[in-house]
Motif scaffolding. Structure first.
Motif, PDB file in Angstrom:
ATOM      1  N   ILE B  47      -2.157 -15.836  98.567  1.00 35.89           N
ATOM      2  CA  ILE B  47      -1.348 -16.795  97.818  1.00 35.89           C
ATOM      3  C   ILE B  47      -1.484 -18.159  98.473  1.00 35.89           C
ATOM      4  O   ILE B  47      -1.238 -18.308  99.675  1.00 35.89           O
ATOM      5  CB  ILE B  47       0.136 -16.361  97.801  1.00 35.89           C
ATOM      6  CG1 ILE B  47       0.270 -14.959  97.208  1.00 35.89           C
ATOM      7  CG2 ILE B  47       0.964 -17.354  97.011  1.00 35.89           C
ATOM      8  CD1 ILE B  47       1.669 -14.413  97.255  1.00 35.89           C
ATOM      9  N   SER B  48      -1.873 -19.161  97.697  1.00 32.15           N
ATOM     10  CA  SER B  48      -2.051 -20.495  98.267  1.00 32.15           C
ATOM     11  C   SER B  48      -1.128 -21.458  97.530  1.00 32.15           C
ATOM     12  O   SER B  48      -0.401 -21.064  96.626  1.00 32.15           O
ATOM     13  CB  SER B  48      -3.505 -20.927  98.103  1.00 32.15           C
ATOM     14  OG  SER B  48      -3.836 -20.941  96.724  1.00 32.15           O
ATOM     15  N   GLY B  49      -1.161 -22.728  97.909  1.00 34.69           N
ATOM     16  CA  GLY B  49      -0.514 -23.755  97.100  1.00 34.69           C
ATOM     17  C   GLY B  49       0.705 -24.417  97.699  1.00 34.69           C
ATOM     18  O   GLY B  49       0.843 -24.542  98.906  1.00 34.69           O
ATOM     19  N   TYR B  54       6.610 -22.400  98.553  1.00 35.62           N
ATOM     20  CA  TYR B  54       6.345 -21.463  99.652  1.00 35.62           C
ATOM     21  C   TYR B  54       7.562 -20.629 100.055  1.00 35.62           C
ATOM     22  O   TYR B  54       7.448 -19.405 100.200  1.00 35.62           O
ATOM     23  CB  TYR B  54       5.777 -22.232 100.848  1.00 35.62           C
ATOM     24  CG  TYR B  54       5.645 -21.436 102.116  1.00 35.62           C
ATOM     25  CD1 TYR B  54       4.540 -20.611 102.331  1.00 35.62           C
ATOM     26  CD2 TYR B  54       6.622 -21.491 103.110  1.00 35.62           C
ATOM     27  CE1 TYR B  54       4.424 -19.871 103.487  1.00 35.62           C
ATOM     28  CE2 TYR B  54       6.510 -20.751 104.273  1.00 35.62           C
ATOM     29  CZ  TYR B  54       5.414 -19.948 104.453  1.00 35.62           C
ATOM     30  OH  TYR B  54       5.303 -19.214 105.610  1.00 35.62           O
ATOM     31  N   PRO B  55       8.773 -21.242 100.236  1.00 39.76           N
ATOM     32  CA  PRO B  55       9.928 -20.414 100.625  1.00 39.76           C
ATOM     33  C   PRO B  55      10.245 -19.326  99.603  1.00 39.76           C
ATOM     34  O   PRO B  55      10.617 -18.218  99.982  1.00 39.76           O
ATOM     35  CB  PRO B  55      11.077 -21.420 100.728  1.00 39.76           C
ATOM     36  CG  PRO B  55      10.437 -22.739 100.922  1.00 39.76           C
ATOM     37  CD  PRO B  55       9.127 -22.678 100.193  1.00 39.76           C
ATOM     38  N   VAL B  56      10.080 -19.631  98.300  1.00 36.45           N
ATOM     39  CA  VAL B  56      10.316 -18.618  97.270  1.00 36.45           C
ATOM     40  C   VAL B  56       9.301 -17.501  97.425  1.00 36.45           C
ATOM     41  O   VAL B  56       9.647 -16.312  97.458  1.00 36.45           O
ATOM     42  CB  VAL B  56      10.198 -19.226  95.850  1.00 36.45           C
ATOM     43  CG1 VAL B  56      10.530 -18.187  94.803  1.00 36.45           C
ATOM     44  CG2 VAL B  56      11.076 -20.441  95.706  1.00 36.45           C
ATOM     45  N   ALA B  57       8.030 -17.891  97.559  1.00 36.79           N
ATOM     46  CA  ALA B  57       6.965 -16.895  97.667  1.00 36.79           C
ATOM     47  C   ALA B  57       7.179 -16.036  98.897  1.00 36.79           C
ATOM     48  O   ALA B  57       7.006 -14.814  98.855  1.00 36.79           O
ATOM     49  CB  ALA B  57       5.607 -17.587  97.730  1.00 36.79           C
ATOM     50  N   GLN B  58       7.595 -16.667 100.003  1.00 40.15           N
ATOM     51  CA  GLN B  58       7.784 -15.881 101.219  1.00 40.15           C
ATOM     52  C   GLN B  58       8.909 -14.864 101.040  1.00 40.15           C
ATOM     53  O   GLN B  58       8.766 -13.698 101.404  1.00 40.15           O
ATOM     54  CB  GLN B  58       8.078 -16.794 102.409  1.00 40.15           C
ATOM     55  CG  GLN B  58       7.837 -16.054 103.702  1.00 40.15           C
ATOM     56  CD  GLN B  58       8.316 -16.786 104.919  1.00 40.15           C
ATOM     57  OE1 GLN B  58       9.062 -17.762 104.835  1.00 40.15           O
ATOM     58  NE2 GLN B  58       7.886 -16.337 106.065  1.00 40.15           N
TER      59      GLN B  58
END
Lengths: 545, 330
Positions: B47-49, B54-58
């Motif tokens: 997952i990039s971007g 980022y905090p949501v993805a993490q």
């Protein structure tokens, strides 16, 4: 002469000398103080010492600190006790470092299948040849055979990896580590007992069998502790048990040194008593960010759950590869340039040109090496006839290791060249004069004399490599990973990269507490790895001078 | 080169001692990952971007992994644009997070590399304009701004001192901290605040790190900056948020999750993630994409833990239907 002035001699002012002395003193003081304050600040945050109550500090001052200071005062004018205490502490810490390294490298990174394969094809034959060479001094082919094994062994191992790991799987992971660590460890223990402590053949054999029995008897005990696997028990028994056993035996055999046993007794006893008292009076304990959970879990979006485990493994994996690459290529280049490369004529000019370029490369910023790594290992696609080279993957362990190796290679080459150059020419001439060949001179005179210098340069360069963030970002190493890298072609995250990511997260707890814990862990890992190299260096320094 | 019999250990021992303290502590850390209901999914997801998403993805990957220990994630923070152009559209990542919609240039780059993507709206952010605390208490007027005033401050050839914006404000140079142009926050801000016919000023400190913006505004008395709401939510005492007025006559609206949800706040912006359609044919990636969408309506995760506006149940359901459609076509 100038210090004493007589009439007739001119007077020399000493003012400039005194001013210079205090200027240098001031310069060193500023540097050391700044570093000290920084480290104290980071440790303070990482260990959460702020939250500890006065009662906690008082308890540990009484139970641990005061007795330790008392022991130091007692041992101050007793060199035998001091030496014994240092030996006990030093061997314990070195053993701890060794078991840490063995667990990470042999169990976590390599795993039983890979380890047993290379143990059988590389490690065991090399050790066997070495022992044979020690036993049969006349066999001159042993050295070449060892070199051959080091080259051919890995190839054979890689080809036979599948077959050997399948067979090893039947044995189970603990069985593999028992055969490859505990059995050789028992042999080493018997040798040490006979060689260092003049034990009889029967006692030496008893020591070896005792270690094997202890390993097996310990298994049911270890099984009751869920976080220690059997493999880990075998590794710790050999890597920590042998050095500690050696130091304890050595101290116990010399009556003048026996008082040194008070140090571990005070440390362990004081800690236990302190824990008991703190629990009994209900004193507020520090709430450290750097704790067991931090070291064993991956990062998280919650500061309290965040950890550094995948990054620690990634960094150790990386630095082991980097040290192998740079040592082989760096020292090789340095020895060739200093000892073999032509120094006059047209070719001599080429040598000088190469030397100048290496010095310049050492000053190139790390981001540029990151771009170089991106260019030659990641974003590339070349065809040589049927062979296609499409790089070795974005952010993989191998890409990162090769990029960092390129980064520190010039520094290693320069320092190794300096070390080789510092061996006096008279020693080489004396060696030639006694009829030694160039190879014999380099092998027996130049390399042993220059090894401490070479190691110093390599240690400093590796310290730089482990802390680099920019090149890792450039080659696409990732910021968050939940498992440690499983092989050379798996992506990795490294400690500095993880710390960098945390430093920019919204929550204040990440930016202070968790980052501080990460920095302290990075320092500890760096120092443990350096200490191994420093031990080797000091051994050679003592042997040569 | 004789082996000296008195093997002194003093020097080396001191050097080892500091280093090996932690090594002992680590000696048993080899157990596997925690238990969980294992659905048999395995594989890795790159997952990039955007660093805003980022905090949501993490948080989402962390929860997904606790239920599917066999799935490994590789997350990086490259900025929305950086992720699209260097990784996603080059085929190097499975998802790209973005704090704005994919641009036409990026669409072209993706299609020239045969990368097909699917757009998922995962949350809404309230882009927050912040000023220094001391400045706000001295001139309470600066905490209420119209979008037009914000535009004057941030557009090229706009105001240079605070007085240029409002005669009552001090004659001091404006000290600006904003997003770098690789950031989706920059693109959104330029489009939503500055509009088509104005350029973003170049007289500011651009950064990909919100932390730098926070510190800059905290330390510079006449400073102004903008970043995502989650950063403000975690640092409400450090800086003061500006309430914004969309049009003349409207009321000033505070940046809060409620106001962003109701649509009153003028700088509410959608956040996206873009899965690669060809990757969705793999079970673990498809399952994770569905999970990501379902979690986008999770209040405690998106709002409380991360600080964005979660999707409504209906909104989530329609995203899920669209995703399932894309998965079946993959």
């Amino acid at each position: 002469m100038a210090t004493r002035s007589e009439s007739g001699f001119g007077e020399v002012s000493r003012l400039r000398g005194i001013v210079f002395k205090y200027l240098t003193f001031g310069a060193s003081l500023v540097g050391i103080l700044a570093l000290g304050v920084l480290l104290a600040y980071v440790f303070w945050d990482a260990l959460g010492l702020e939250s500890a109550g006065t009662a906690w500090y008082l308890t540990y001052t009484v139970t641990l600190l005061a007795p330790l200071l008392g022991f130091l005062a007692y041992a101050r004018d007793k060199p035998e006790v001091t030496a014994g205490a240092i030996e006990l502490v030093g061997f314990t810490l070195a053993g701890g470092t060794l078991s840490f390294a063995a667990i990470i490298v042999l169990i976590v990174i390599a795993g039983p299948g890979v380890w047993v394969t290379y143990f059988l094809t590389v490690v065991a034959p090399v050790i066997g040849l070495f022992l044979y060479g020690q036993y049969e001094r006349e066999a001159t082919w042993v050295g070449l055979a060892m070199l051959g094994t080091l080259v051919v062994g890995p190839i054979v191992g890689t080809l036979g990896l599948g077959a050997i790991s399948t067979v090893a799987a039947l044995l189970g992971a603990p069985g593999v580590y028992f055969l490859s660590l505990v059995v050789p460890g028992a042999g080493l223990a018997a040798f040490l007992a006979a060689d260092r402590f003049d034990a009889s053949r029967r006692v030496a054999l008893g020591v070896a069998v005792g270690l094997l029995v202890l390993a097996i008897v310990g298994v049911p005990v270890v099984d009751t502790v869920p976080i220690v696997a059997r493999s880990v028990w075998f590794a710790v028994l050999v890597m920590l048990g042998l050095p500690v056993g050696f130091a304890v035996t050595n101290t116990a055999r010399q009556p003048a040194r026996r008082a040194a046993f008070a140090l571990p007794a005070i440390a362990i006893g004081g800690f236990l008593v302190g824990e008991f008292v703190v629990g009994a009076i209900g004193a507020t304990q520090p709430s450290p960010w750097l704790d067991w959970q931090f070291l064993t879990s991956p990062t998280s979006s919650l500061p309290a759950d965040a950890g550094l485990y995948p990054a620690v493994i990634g960094s150790v994996f990386l630095i082991i590869l980097v040290s192998i690459f740079t040592f082989v290529f760096g020292v090789g280049t340095a020895v060739y340039l200093e000892e073999y490369a032509p120094s006059s004529g047209l070719l001599g000019t080429v040598t000088r040109l190469i030397n100048v370029n290496i010095s310049n490369l050492a000053g190139v910023p790390s981001v540029v090496y990151g771009l170089l790594g991106l260019g030659i290992f990641v974003n590339i696609n070349i065809q040589f006839g049927p062979v296609v080279y499409a790089g070795i993957g974005a952010g993989t362990v191998l890409t990162a290791a090769m990029t960092l190796s390129l980064l520190i290679l010039p520094i290693v080459v320069i320092s190794a060249q300096e070390a080789v150059r510092s061996v006096p020419d008279s020693l080489r001439q004396a060696s030639y004069g006694m009829g030694a060949t160039r190879w014999q001179t380099i092998r027996n005179v130049v390399l042993p004399r220059s090894l401490p210098g070479i190691l110093t340069g390599t240690i400093l360069a590796l310290g730089r490599a482990i802390g680099e963030t920019a090149p890792l970002i450039m080659i696409g190493a990732v910021a968050t990973k939940y498992n440690p890298p499983s092989g050379l072609f798996d992506t990795l995250t490294a400690m500095p990269l993880q710390i960098y990511t945390w430093a920019f997260l919204p929550s204040e707890e990440f930016r202070y507490g968790v980052v501080a814990a990460g920095v302290v862990t990075l320092l500890i890992v760096l120092l443990s790895m350096n200490s191994v190299a420093i031990l080797v260096r000091n051994k050679y320094q003592q042997e040569t001078y | 080169m004789t082996d000296s019999p008195n093997r002194s250990v003093s020097r080396r021992s001191f050097l080892t001692s500091a280093g090996a303290v932690g090594a002992l502590a680590l000696a048993g850390c080899t157990e596997g990952p925690g238990s969980g209901t294992d659905n048999g999914l395995s594989g890795s997801i790159r997952i990039s971007g955007s660093s805003t998403v980022y905090p949501v993805a993490q948080a989402v990957t962390e929860q997904f992994r606790s239920q599917n220990p066999g799935v490994e994630f590789n997350l990086s923070r490259d900025g929305s644009g950086g992720g699209f152009s260097n990784l996603f559209c080059e085929g190097n990542s499975d998802f790209n997070n973005a704090s704005r919609e994919i641009s036409s240039d990026e669409e072209e780059q993706c299609s020239s590399n045969d990368i097909e993507y699917h757009e998922i709206n995962v949350a809404t952010d309230a882009l927050t304009v912040i000023v220094n605390n001391d400045f706000a208490s001295e001139y309470p007027g600066v905490t209420d701004m119209s979008i037009d005033q914000v535009r004057q401050i941030w557009r090229a050839d706009g105001a240079t001192t605070w007085q240029d914006v409002n005669g009552d404000w001090p004659d001091e140079a404006i000290n600006r901290f904003g997003a770098a142009d690789t950031s989706g926050t920059f693109d959104y801000f330029r489009e939503a605040v500055l509009g088509e016919d104005a350029n973003h000023t170049s007289d500011y400190s651009p950064t990909e790190q919100d932390n730098t913006i926070l510190q800059g505004v905290q330390q510079g008395r006449y400073a102004i900056g903008y970043f995502g709401f989650s950063y403000y939510q975690d640092n409400q005492d450090a800086v003061t948020a500006v309430t914004l007025q969309a049009e003349d006559g409207d009321s000033y609206v505070e940046p809060t999750l409620e106001n962003a949800k109701s649509g009153d706040y003028p700088l509410a912006r959608p956040l996206f993630t873009y899965p690669k359609v060809s990757s969705l044919s793999q079970d673990h990636i498809a399952e994770f994409a569905r999970y990501f969408v379902r979690q986008s309506a999770n209040d405690s995760l998106i709002a409380d833990q991360v600080g964005y506006v979660p999707k409504t149940e209906e909104g989530m359901q329609s995203e899920l239907d669209a995703l399932n459609e894309a998965i079946s076509n993959a």
